[in-house]
Scaffold this motif. Structure first.
Motif, PDB file in Angstrom:
ATOM      1  N   ASP A 112       0.808  -1.226   0.000  1.00  0.00           N
ATOM      2  CA  ASP A 112       0.000   0.000   0.000  1.00  0.00           C
ATOM      3  C   ASP A 112       0.837   1.270   0.000  1.00  0.00           C
ATOM      4  O   ASP A 112       0.299   2.369   0.099  1.00  0.00           O
ATOM      5  CB  ASP A 112      -0.955   0.008   1.189  1.00  0.00           C
ATOM      6  N   GLY A 113       2.164   1.141  -0.125  1.00  0.00           N
ATOM      7  CA  GLY A 113       3.038   2.306  -0.154  1.00  0.00           C
ATOM      8  C   GLY A 113       3.716   2.607   1.164  1.00  0.00           C
ATOM      9  O   GLY A 113       4.526   3.523   1.251  1.00  0.00           O
ATOM     10  N   TYR A 114       3.397   1.852   2.199  1.00  0.00           N
ATOM     11  CA  TYR A 114       3.985   2.047   3.532  1.00  0.00           C
ATOM     12  C   TYR A 114       5.367   1.391   3.573  1.00  0.00           C
ATOM     13  O   TYR A 114       5.605   0.389   2.894  1.00  0.00           O
ATOM     14  CB  TYR A 114       3.081   1.373   4.558  1.00  0.00           C
ATOM     15  N   ILE A 115       6.284   1.970   4.353  1.00  0.00           N
ATOM     16  CA  ILE A 115       7.583   1.333   4.549  1.00  0.00           C
ATOM     17  C   ILE A 115       7.921   1.317   6.039  1.00  0.00           C
ATOM     18  O   ILE A 115       7.358   2.091   6.827  1.00  0.00           O
ATOM     19  CB  ILE A 115       8.728   2.044   3.792  1.00  0.00           C
ATOM     20  N   SER A 116       8.828   0.434   6.421  1.00  0.00           N
ATOM     21  CA  SER A 116       9.404   0.435   7.765  1.00  0.00           C
ATOM     22  C   SER A 116      10.920   0.425   7.630  1.00  0.00           C
ATOM     23  O   SER A 116      11.467  -0.224   6.732  1.00  0.00           O
ATOM     24  CB  SER A 116       8.956  -0.785   8.565  1.00  0.00           C
ATOM     25  N   TYR A 117      11.570   1.158   8.533  1.00  0.00           N
ATOM     26  CA  TYR A 117      13.022   1.285   8.511  1.00  0.00           C
ATOM     27  C   TYR A 117      13.600   0.539   9.708  1.00  0.00           C
ATOM     28  O   TYR A 117      13.216   0.787  10.853  1.00  0.00           O
ATOM     29  CB  TYR A 117      13.408   2.761   8.571  1.00  0.00           C
ATOM     30  N   TYR A 118      14.512  -0.384   9.433  1.00  0.00           N
ATOM     31  CA  TYR A 118      15.137  -1.180  10.483  1.00  0.00           C
ATOM     32  C   TYR A 118      16.622  -0.841  10.549  1.00  0.00           C
ATOM     33  O   TYR A 118      17.379  -1.162   9.625  1.00  0.00           O
ATOM     34  CB  TYR A 118      14.937  -2.679  10.215  1.00  0.00           C
ATOM     35  N   THR A 119      17.023  -0.173  11.624  1.00  0.00           N
ATOM     36  CA  THR A 119      18.418   0.186  11.804  1.00  0.00           C
ATOM     37  C   THR A 119      19.192  -1.010  12.356  1.00  0.00           C
ATOM     38  O   THR A 119      18.605  -1.965  12.876  1.00  0.00           O
ATOM     39  CB  THR A 119      18.561   1.353  12.786  1.00  0.00           C
ATOM     40  N   SER A 120      20.497  -0.926  12.283  1.00  0.00           N
ATOM     41  CA  SER A 120      21.323  -1.997  12.846  1.00  0.00           C
ATOM     42  C   SER A 120      21.111  -2.112  14.348  1.00  0.00           C
ATOM     43  O   SER A 120      21.103  -3.221  14.900  1.00  0.00           O
ATOM     44  CB  SER A 120      22.797  -1.740  12.528  1.00  0.00           C
ATOM     45  N   GLU A 121      20.887  -0.961  15.011  1.00  0.00           N
ATOM     46  CA  GLU A 121      20.663  -0.969  16.457  1.00  0.00           C
ATOM     47  C   GLU A 121      19.358  -1.669  16.803  1.00  0.00           C
ATOM     48  O   GLU A 121      19.297  -2.468  17.745  1.00  0.00           O
ATOM     49  CB  GLU A 121      20.664   0.457  17.012  1.00  0.00           C
ATOM     50  N   PHE A 122      18.302  -1.381  16.041  1.00  0.00           N
ATOM     51  CA  PHE A 122      17.011  -2.016  16.304  1.00  0.00           C
ATOM     52  C   PHE A 122      17.094  -3.517  16.060  1.00  0.00           C
ATOM     53  O   PHE A 122      16.570  -4.316  16.849  1.00  0.00           O
ATOM     54  CB  PHE A 122      15.919  -1.399  15.428  1.00  0.00           C
ATOM     55  N   ILE A 123      17.744  -3.907  14.981  1.00  0.00           N
ATOM     56  CA  ILE A 123      17.857  -5.329  14.649  1.00  0.00           C
ATOM     57  C   ILE A 123      18.627  -6.069  15.743  1.00  0.00           C
ATOM     58  O   ILE A 123      18.241  -7.171  16.165  1.00  0.00           O
ATOM     59  CB  ILE A 123      18.536  -5.512  13.285  1.00  0.00           C
ATOM     60  N   ALA A 124      19.698  -5.455  16.239  1.00  0.00           N
ATOM     61  CA  ALA A 124      20.508  -6.103  17.267  1.00  0.00           C
ATOM     62  C   ALA A 124      19.748  -6.238  18.585  1.00  0.00           C
ATOM     63  O   ALA A 124      19.879  -7.239  19.293  1.00  0.00           O
ATOM     64  CB  ALA A 124      21.795  -5.309  17.490  1.00  0.00           C
ATOM     65  N   TYR A 126      16.174  -5.939  19.138  1.00  0.00           N
ATOM     66  CA  TYR A 126      14.825  -6.508  19.152  1.00  0.00           C
ATOM     67  C   TYR A 126      14.659  -7.738  18.263  1.00  0.00           C
ATOM     68  O   TYR A 126      13.605  -8.378  18.297  1.00  0.00           O
ATOM     69  CB  TYR A 126      13.810  -5.433  18.751  1.00  0.00           C
ATOM     70  N   ASP A 127      15.654  -8.063  17.462  1.00  0.00           N
ATOM     71  CA  ASP A 127      15.631  -9.262  16.616  1.00  0.00           C
ATOM     72  C   ASP A 127      14.306  -9.400  15.858  1.00  0.00           C
ATOM     73  O   ASP A 127      13.578 -10.391  16.017  1.00  0.00           O
ATOM     74  CB  ASP A 127      15.872 -10.514  17.466  1.00  0.00           C
ATOM     75  N   PRO A 128      13.980  -8.440  15.005  1.00  0.00           N
ATOM     76  CA  PRO A 128      12.739  -8.562  14.218  1.00  0.00           C
ATOM     77  C   PRO A 128      12.809  -9.746  13.278  1.00  0.00           C
ATOM     78  O   PRO A 128      13.895 -10.153  12.849  1.00  0.00           O
ATOM     79  CB  PRO A 128      12.689  -7.238  13.433  1.00  0.00           C
ATOM     80  N   TYR A 129      11.644 -10.300  12.955  1.00  0.00           N
ATOM     81  CA  TYR A 129      11.622 -11.462  12.070  1.00  0.00           C
ATOM     82  C   TYR A 129      10.488 -11.351  11.071  1.00  0.00           C
ATOM     83  O   TYR A 129       9.486 -10.654  11.272  1.00  0.00           O
ATOM     84  CB  TYR A 129      11.516 -12.761  12.858  1.00  0.00           C
ATOM     85  N   VAL A 130      10.697 -12.061   9.962  1.00  0.00           N
ATOM     86  CA  VAL A 130       9.702 -12.138   8.896  1.00  0.00           C
ATOM     87  C   VAL A 130       8.825 -13.348   9.171  1.00  0.00           C
ATOM     88  O   VAL A 130       9.327 -14.474   9.285  1.00  0.00           O
ATOM     89  CB  VAL A 130      10.383 -12.278   7.518  1.00  0.00           C
ATOM     90  N   VAL A 131       7.521 -13.130   9.296  1.00  0.00           N
ATOM     91  CA  VAL A 131       6.591 -14.234   9.530  1.00  0.00           C
ATOM     92  C   VAL A 131       6.259 -14.874   8.185  1.00  0.00           C
ATOM     93  O   VAL A 131       5.747 -14.214   7.272  1.00  0.00           O
ATOM     94  CB  VAL A 131       5.306 -13.735  10.229  1.00  0.00           C
ATOM     95  N   LEU A 132       6.572 -16.169   8.074  1.00  0.00           N
ATOM     96  CA  LEU A 132       6.337 -16.901   6.829  1.00  0.00           C
ATOM     97  C   LEU A 132       5.014 -17.655   6.845  1.00  0.00           C
ATOM     98  O   LEU A 132       4.339 -17.746   5.818  1.00  0.00           O
ATOM     99  CB  LEU A 132       7.479 -17.894   6.578  1.00  0.00           C
ATOM    100  N   ASP A 133       4.667 -18.215   8.003  1.00  0.00           N
ATOM    101  CA  ASP A 133       3.447 -19.015   8.100  1.00  0.00           C
ATOM    102  C   ASP A 133       2.765 -18.799   9.442  1.00  0.00           C
ATOM    103  O   ASP A 133       3.433 -18.573  10.465  1.00  0.00           O
ATOM    104  CB  ASP A 133       3.765 -20.510   7.948  1.00  0.00           C
ATOM    105  N   LEU A 134       1.444 -18.882   9.425  1.00  0.00           N
ATOM    106  CA  LEU A 134       0.631 -18.779  10.629  1.00  0.00           C
ATOM    107  C   LEU A 134       0.077 -20.157  10.974  1.00  0.00           C
ATOM    108  O   LEU A 134      -0.402 -20.879  10.094  1.00  0.00           O
ATOM    109  CB  LEU A 134      -0.532 -17.802  10.408  1.00  0.00           C
ATOM    110  N   GLU A 135       0.149 -20.515  12.241  1.00  0.00           N
ATOM    111  CA  GLU A 135      -0.337 -21.820  12.668  1.00  0.00           C
ATOM    112  C   GLU A 135      -1.815 -21.997  12.290  1.00  0.00           C
ATOM    113  O   GLU A 135      -2.637 -21.102  12.483  1.00  0.00           O
ATOM    114  CB  GLU A 135      -0.192 -21.965  14.189  1.00  0.00           C
ATOM    115  N   GLY A 136      -2.116 -23.168  11.708  1.00  0.00           N
ATOM    116  CA  GLY A 136      -3.496 -23.460  11.327  1.00  0.00           C
ATOM    117  C   GLY A 136      -3.845 -23.055   9.918  1.00  0.00           C
ATOM    118  O   GLY A 136      -4.892 -23.457   9.399  1.00  0.00           O
ATOM    119  N   ASN A 137      -2.979 -22.263   9.271  1.00  0.00           N
ATOM    120  CA  ASN A 137      -3.212 -21.842   7.891  1.00  0.00           C
ATOM    121  C   ASN A 137      -2.335 -22.636   6.930  1.00  0.00           C
ATOM    122  O   ASN A 137      -1.295 -23.169   7.315  1.00  0.00           O
ATOM    123  CB  ASN A 137      -2.893 -20.351   7.714  1.00  0.00           C
ATOM    124  N   GLU A 138      -2.745 -22.694   5.676  1.00  0.00           N
ATOM    125  CA  GLU A 138      -1.900 -23.290   4.659  1.00  0.00           C
ATOM    126  C   GLU A 138      -0.664 -22.431   4.460  1.00  0.00           C
ATOM    127  O   GLU A 138      -0.665 -21.237   4.766  1.00  0.00           O
ATOM    128  CB  GLU A 138      -2.675 -23.412   3.337  1.00  0.00           C
TER     129      GLU A 138
END
Length: 290
Positions: A112-124, A126-138
């Protein structure tokens, strides 16, 4: 005497009204690509597009199946829309960056045109992660009842924080849904223009405002037709800066509660922003060249 009185009245009206009209006039001059930049979700494949800041002309795709070979794990993910946690298959953002050691930060782009910025400090921290699958869903189905369609990918982090937290002012900005693309780079390559002249001599308040802008406002507001920022809003930074420079009270009121001034505004309210926080953002924006 009457003509002099009318002239002075008109001059005062012009001084007040012109700054209000200027952003609207600028808006008419914007290219269509800036006014409505988004990706048609129907065209997305479910694979992750990756762009390297060192070579922005060449996007490539990491197929969804290949993502599972990069160090996935099972995590209890907090879904703020449901206010509960569910088990999910996730891939740490750091695992993707590890494949490109010259980079330590990322932009996440949403359809939709939205972005998020992840700095090296934030990554170190809070350890953000990409959700690939949700339990119970295909596999790849990111729709949950009572939530927006979070696919193709949803990025989040484990710690449960609310708006106005002392740690993160707007934690929701680091939990974007509808992510289809990552741009990997460094602070210099991703947000470098925000640190160059005339922003390299700002005082502490304006620097604090820059941090808030990069981690919050920049998610929706583009810097220019090209430059760091999202396109969810059709007000690029130069338009916003006009209000910051010439309409201090309007700027404050609009950030706090946009719908009071513009009932059909899509911008969310920010009741958790203190007057000091809004002023810091405003101070940063006053340095934006006209």
């Amino acid at each position: 005497m009457l003509s002099i009185y009318l002239f002075n009245r008109l001059r005062r009206v012009r001084a007040f009204v012109f700054p209000l009209l200027l952003p609207s006039l600028l808006m008419l001059l914007l290219p269509v690509s800036v006014q409505a930049a988004y990706v048609d979700k129907a065209d997305l494949t479910g694979d992750l597009i990756v762009e390297l800041a060192s070579d922005p002309a060449q996007d490539f795709v990491i197929q969804r199946d290949a993502l599972y070979d990069m160090g996935v794990k099972t995590e209890a993910v907090y879904i703020p829309y449901l206010k509960k946690t569910i088990q999910c298959t996730v891939l740490p953002l750091a695992a993707i960056l590890d494949a490109y050691p010259e980079f330590d930060a990322a932009f996440a782009y949403c359809y939709d045109g939205y972005i998020s910025y992840y700095t090296s400090e934030f990554i170190a921290e809070y350890d953000p992660y990409v959700v690939l699958d949700l339990e119970g869903n295909e596999r790849g189905d990111m729709q949950l009842e009572g939530t927006p369609d979070m696919g193709p990918f949803y990025i989040t982090f484990a710690k449960q924080l609310t708006a106005g937290s002392e740690e993160i002012l707007d934690p929701a900005n680091k939990r974007p849904f509808g992510v289809y693309k990552l741009k990997l780079g460094s602070q210099e390559s991703l947000v470098g223009p925000l640190f160059e002249a005339p922003f390299d001599t700002m005082d502490a308040n304006a620097q604090a405002g820059r941090e808030i802008w990069m981690n919050n406002c920049m998610s929706c507001h583009s810097w220019d037709p090209v430059g760091p920022g999202g396109n969810l809003s059709n007000r690029i930074v130069k338009i916003v800066s006009m209000h910051a420079k010439y309409n201090k009270q309007y700027f404050h009121d609009f950030v706090k509660d946009p719908q009071v001034t513009m009932p059909d505004s899509k911008m969310p309210k920010h009741p958790h922003y203190s007057d000091e926080t809004i002023e810091q953002i405003r101070q940063f924006l006053t340095h934006v060249p006209n």
